[in-house]
Every structure is written in structure tokens, then in C-alpha cells.
Write a protein that holds these residues in place. Sequence first.
Motif, PDB file in Angstrom:
ATOM      1  N   GLY A  40      14.909  38.221  13.293  1.00  0.00           N
ATOM      2  CA  GLY A  40      13.556  37.759  13.547  1.00  0.00           C
ATOM      3  C   GLY A  40      12.844  37.396  12.254  1.00  0.00           C
ATOM      4  O   GLY A  40      12.972  38.087  11.247  1.00  0.00           O
ATOM      5  N   ILE A  41      12.133  36.309  12.279  1.00  0.00           N
ATOM      6  CA  ILE A  41      11.403  35.853  11.091  1.00  0.00           C
ATOM      7  C   ILE A  41       9.984  36.396  11.144  1.00  0.00           C
ATOM      8  O   ILE A  41       9.289  36.260  12.142  1.00  0.00           O
ATOM      9  CB  ILE A  41      11.425  34.320  10.992  1.00  0.00           C
ATOM     10  CG1 ILE A  41      12.856  33.875  10.717  1.00  0.00           C
ATOM     11  CG2 ILE A  41      10.470  33.836   9.907  1.00  0.00           C
ATOM     12  CD1 ILE A  41      13.040  32.399  10.619  1.00  0.00           C
ATOM     13  N   TRP A  42       9.585  37.011  10.059  1.00  0.00           N
ATOM     14  CA  TRP A  42       8.261  37.596   9.936  1.00  0.00           C
ATOM     15  C   TRP A  42       7.256  36.542   9.468  1.00  0.00           C
ATOM     16  O   TRP A  42       6.116  36.517   9.900  1.00  0.00           O
ATOM     17  CB  TRP A  42       8.334  38.767   8.960  1.00  0.00           C
ATOM     18  CG  TRP A  42       7.027  39.382   8.632  1.00  0.00           C
ATOM     19  CD1 TRP A  42       6.245  40.126   9.462  1.00  0.00           C
ATOM     20  CD2 TRP A  42       6.331  39.296   7.393  1.00  0.00           C
ATOM     21  NE1 TRP A  42       5.106  40.517   8.809  1.00  0.00           N
ATOM     22  CE2 TRP A  42       5.141  40.028   7.529  1.00  0.00           C
ATOM     23  CE3 TRP A  42       6.610  38.684   6.177  1.00  0.00           C
ATOM     24  CZ2 TRP A  42       4.229  40.142   6.502  1.00  0.00           C
ATOM     25  CZ3 TRP A  42       5.703  38.820   5.159  1.00  0.00           C
ATOM     26  CH2 TRP A  42       4.520  39.545   5.325  1.00  0.00           C
ATOM     27  N   ASN A  43       7.693  35.650   8.572  1.00  0.00           N
ATOM     28  CA  ASN A  43       6.787  34.651   8.011  1.00  0.00           C
ATOM     29  C   ASN A  43       7.581  33.421   7.595  1.00  0.00           C
ATOM     30  O   ASN A  43       8.703  33.533   7.102  1.00  0.00           O
ATOM     31  CB  ASN A  43       6.066  35.236   6.795  1.00  0.00           C
ATOM     32  CG  ASN A  43       5.028  34.293   6.232  1.00  0.00           C
ATOM     33  OD1 ASN A  43       4.289  33.660   6.978  1.00  0.00           O
ATOM     34  ND2 ASN A  43       4.965  34.186   4.925  1.00  0.00           N
ATOM     35  N   LEU A  44       6.986  32.260   7.808  1.00  0.00           N
ATOM     36  CA  LEU A  44       7.568  30.994   7.347  1.00  0.00           C
ATOM     37  C   LEU A  44       6.474  30.253   6.586  1.00  0.00           C
ATOM     38  O   LEU A  44       5.461  29.855   7.166  1.00  0.00           O
ATOM     39  CB  LEU A  44       8.075  30.172   8.526  1.00  0.00           C
ATOM     40  CG  LEU A  44       8.757  28.852   8.189  1.00  0.00           C
ATOM     41  CD1 LEU A  44       9.948  29.067   7.270  1.00  0.00           C
ATOM     42  CD2 LEU A  44       9.217  28.164   9.457  1.00  0.00           C
ATOM     43  N   HIS A  45       6.666  30.124   5.281  1.00  0.00           N
ATOM     44  CA  HIS A  45       5.648  29.535   4.407  1.00  0.00           C
ATOM     45  C   HIS A  45       6.099  28.151   3.948  1.00  0.00           C
ATOM     46  O   HIS A  45       7.254  27.963   3.574  1.00  0.00           O
ATOM     47  CB  HIS A  45       5.419  30.444   3.192  1.00  0.00           C
ATOM     48  CG  HIS A  45       4.228  30.059   2.387  1.00  0.00           C
ATOM     49  ND1 HIS A  45       2.942  30.313   2.802  1.00  0.00           N
ATOM     50  CD2 HIS A  45       4.118  29.411   1.205  1.00  0.00           C
ATOM     51  CE1 HIS A  45       2.094  29.858   1.895  1.00  0.00           C
ATOM     52  NE2 HIS A  45       2.787  29.303   0.919  1.00  0.00           N
ATOM     53  N   VAL A  46       5.173  27.213   3.944  1.00  0.00           N
ATOM     54  CA  VAL A  46       5.448  25.822   3.574  1.00  0.00           C
ATOM     55  C   VAL A  46       4.597  25.454   2.370  1.00  0.00           C
ATOM     56  O   VAL A  46       3.406  25.783   2.315  1.00  0.00           O
ATOM     57  CB  VAL A  46       5.132  24.871   4.754  1.00  0.00           C
ATOM     58  CG1 VAL A  46       5.285  23.416   4.337  1.00  0.00           C
ATOM     59  CG2 VAL A  46       6.013  25.194   5.952  1.00  0.00           C
ATOM     60  N   VAL A  47       5.214  24.770   1.400  1.00  0.00           N
ATOM     61  CA  VAL A  47       4.497  24.248   0.232  1.00  0.00           C
ATOM     62  C   VAL A  47       4.881  22.778   0.094  1.00  0.00           C
ATOM     63  O   VAL A  47       6.062  22.442   0.123  1.00  0.00           O
ATOM     64  CB  VAL A  47       4.858  25.007  -1.064  1.00  0.00           C
ATOM     65  CG1 VAL A  47       4.150  24.389  -2.267  1.00  0.00           C
ATOM     66  CG2 VAL A  47       4.536  26.477  -0.943  1.00  0.00           C
ATOM     67  N   ILE A  48       3.880  21.917  -0.064  1.00  0.00           N
ATOM     68  CA  ILE A  48       4.115  20.493  -0.273  1.00  0.00           C
ATOM     69  C   ILE A  48       3.661  20.160  -1.681  1.00  0.00           C
ATOM     70  O   ILE A  48       2.520  20.429  -2.057  1.00  0.00           O
ATOM     71  CB  ILE A  48       3.357  19.641   0.763  1.00  0.00           C
ATOM     72  CG1 ILE A  48       3.768  20.048   2.178  1.00  0.00           C
ATOM     73  CG2 ILE A  48       3.607  18.156   0.514  1.00  0.00           C
ATOM     74  CD1 ILE A  48       2.940  19.404   3.268  1.00  0.00           C
ATOM     75  N   ARG A  49       4.584  19.568  -2.464  1.00  0.00           N
ATOM     76  CA  ARG A  49       4.284  19.196  -3.856  1.00  0.00           C
ATOM     77  C   ARG A  49       4.512  17.701  -4.051  1.00  0.00           C
ATOM     78  O   ARG A  49       5.384  17.114  -3.420  1.00  0.00           O
ATOM     79  CB  ARG A  49       5.184  19.956  -4.831  1.00  0.00           C
ATOM     80  CG  ARG A  49       4.934  21.448  -4.843  1.00  0.00           C
ATOM     81  CD  ARG A  49       5.879  22.139  -5.840  1.00  0.00           C
ATOM     82  NE  ARG A  49       5.665  23.559  -5.867  1.00  0.00           N
ATOM     83  CZ  ARG A  49       4.865  24.186  -6.711  1.00  0.00           C
ATOM     84  NH1 ARG A  49       4.225  23.503  -7.634  1.00  0.00           N
ATOM     85  NH2 ARG A  49       4.716  25.493  -6.665  1.00  0.00           N
ATOM     86  N   ASP A  50       3.746  17.099  -4.971  1.00  0.00           N
ATOM     87  CA  ASP A  50       3.980  15.702  -5.308  1.00  0.00           C
ATOM     88  C   ASP A  50       5.154  15.605  -6.279  1.00  0.00           C
ATOM     89  O   ASP A  50       5.739  16.626  -6.661  1.00  0.00           O
ATOM     90  CB  ASP A  50       2.713  15.031  -5.853  1.00  0.00           C
ATOM     91  CG  ASP A  50       2.230  15.620  -7.176  1.00  0.00           C
ATOM     92  OD1 ASP A  50       2.998  16.319  -7.878  1.00  0.00           O
ATOM     93  OD2 ASP A  50       1.056  15.369  -7.531  1.00  0.00           O
ATOM     94  N   ASP A  51       5.505  14.380  -6.691  1.00  0.00           N
ATOM     95  CA  ASP A  51       6.679  14.186  -7.549  1.00  0.00           C
ATOM     96  C   ASP A  51       6.489  14.746  -8.960  1.00  0.00           C
ATOM     97  O   ASP A  51       7.456  14.886  -9.705  1.00  0.00           O
ATOM     98  CB  ASP A  51       7.072  12.719  -7.600  1.00  0.00           C
ATOM     99  CG  ASP A  51       5.962  11.803  -8.093  1.00  0.00           C
ATOM    100  OD1 ASP A  51       4.803  12.264  -8.205  1.00  0.00           O
ATOM    101  OD2 ASP A  51       6.245  10.625  -8.353  1.00  0.00           O
ATOM    102  N   LYS A  52       5.265  15.132  -9.324  1.00  0.00           N
ATOM    103  CA  LYS A  52       5.013  15.758 -10.623  1.00  0.00           C
ATOM    104  C   LYS A  52       5.000  17.279 -10.531  1.00  0.00           C
ATOM    105  O   LYS A  52       4.767  17.963 -11.516  1.00  0.00           O
ATOM    106  CB  LYS A  52       3.694  15.247 -11.197  1.00  0.00           C
ATOM    107  CG  LYS A  52       3.742  13.775 -11.526  1.00  0.00           C
ATOM    108  CD  LYS A  52       2.440  13.281 -12.084  1.00  0.00           C
ATOM    109  CE  LYS A  52       2.601  11.818 -12.428  1.00  0.00           C
ATOM    110  NZ  LYS A  52       1.499  11.006 -12.015  1.00  0.00           N
ATOM    111  N   GLY A  53       5.206  17.804  -9.323  1.00  0.00           N
ATOM    112  CA  GLY A  53       5.223  19.250  -9.126  1.00  0.00           C
ATOM    113  C   GLY A  53       3.886  19.858  -8.772  1.00  0.00           C
ATOM    114  O   GLY A  53       3.778  21.068  -8.601  1.00  0.00           O
TER     115      GLY A  53
END
Length: 148
Positions: free
Chosen positions: A80-93
Amino acid sequence: MTKVILSQSVLNYRKEMAEAVSDTIKAGFINGVKNFITEERFLPTSPELLPPPRIEVIELTSYQGNIGDLIFLATSTDFGIWNLHVVIRDDKGNVIESGNASPFEDAPDCWDYIATVDVPSGTSLTVYATATDVFWGVGALRTTGTIP
């Protein structure tokens, strides 16, 4: 928590994606034993004892860089997954946005992240996702794309 009302077409899309993910995950089973890629594991103990969660898919088809767009994620796990975190970054980080994805009520291996920031057309980006299970096992995946 913000509630979002989804159109019937988005709900149908979510259902179709959940079925496709379920079929793909079932196809990954051989005689009831799941195949894992050992390079992606991060475990303090034997990987066979406590395999970490896996993020199988980050789907950017519905993500056009607009607020409210969906990023679909598919996972697999033994605990079971407790947390799913998403991060979106541009091409410069640089971080464009980040937050937690929400599981589907009817398909716990399917998650979606709702965008909260407008991203200009032509922006190259990388979407990172990290899943944590109840035993603090961690699985991660990233994918790249360009906003049309």
C-alpha cells in the motif's frame, strides 16, 4: 483540501487508464511473482523481503500546462502506498510546482495530480514522482515532456 468537479469525459478517461494499467500490471505477473527492476530499489533490508512501491507510469497526455490539467500516475505495491508526491521542474531545474497526487477511489493503484500553475507553451519540463509505502520503502520515476 480543494474539491474539483471532473467532467464525464475526464472520468471516462480515468476509468480507461485504470483498466489499461490493471491489465499491464497483471501481464507483469509470472506465476504470481512480480518482476522488479533491482536498480530502482532503495531498501535497508533484503529487497525480496520488503519490495518498495513502484511507479509504473507517468502519463502526460492530459497535461497541457494549464491549471486543472491532470497528470495520471499508475503504481504497484505489495504493502500500500502512503504518499505519492509529484514535482514538476523546467529544463533549468527550477521547480514549477509540486504537491501530492490523489488515489482513485475505485482503483488504488491509479493516482492523479491536478496542476495548480499555468506553464507557457514550449516549456520543456521533467515530472518527478516519488511513492512511499507504509514501511518507508521508496520508489521513484521521472519523465520529460514539452508543453504544446
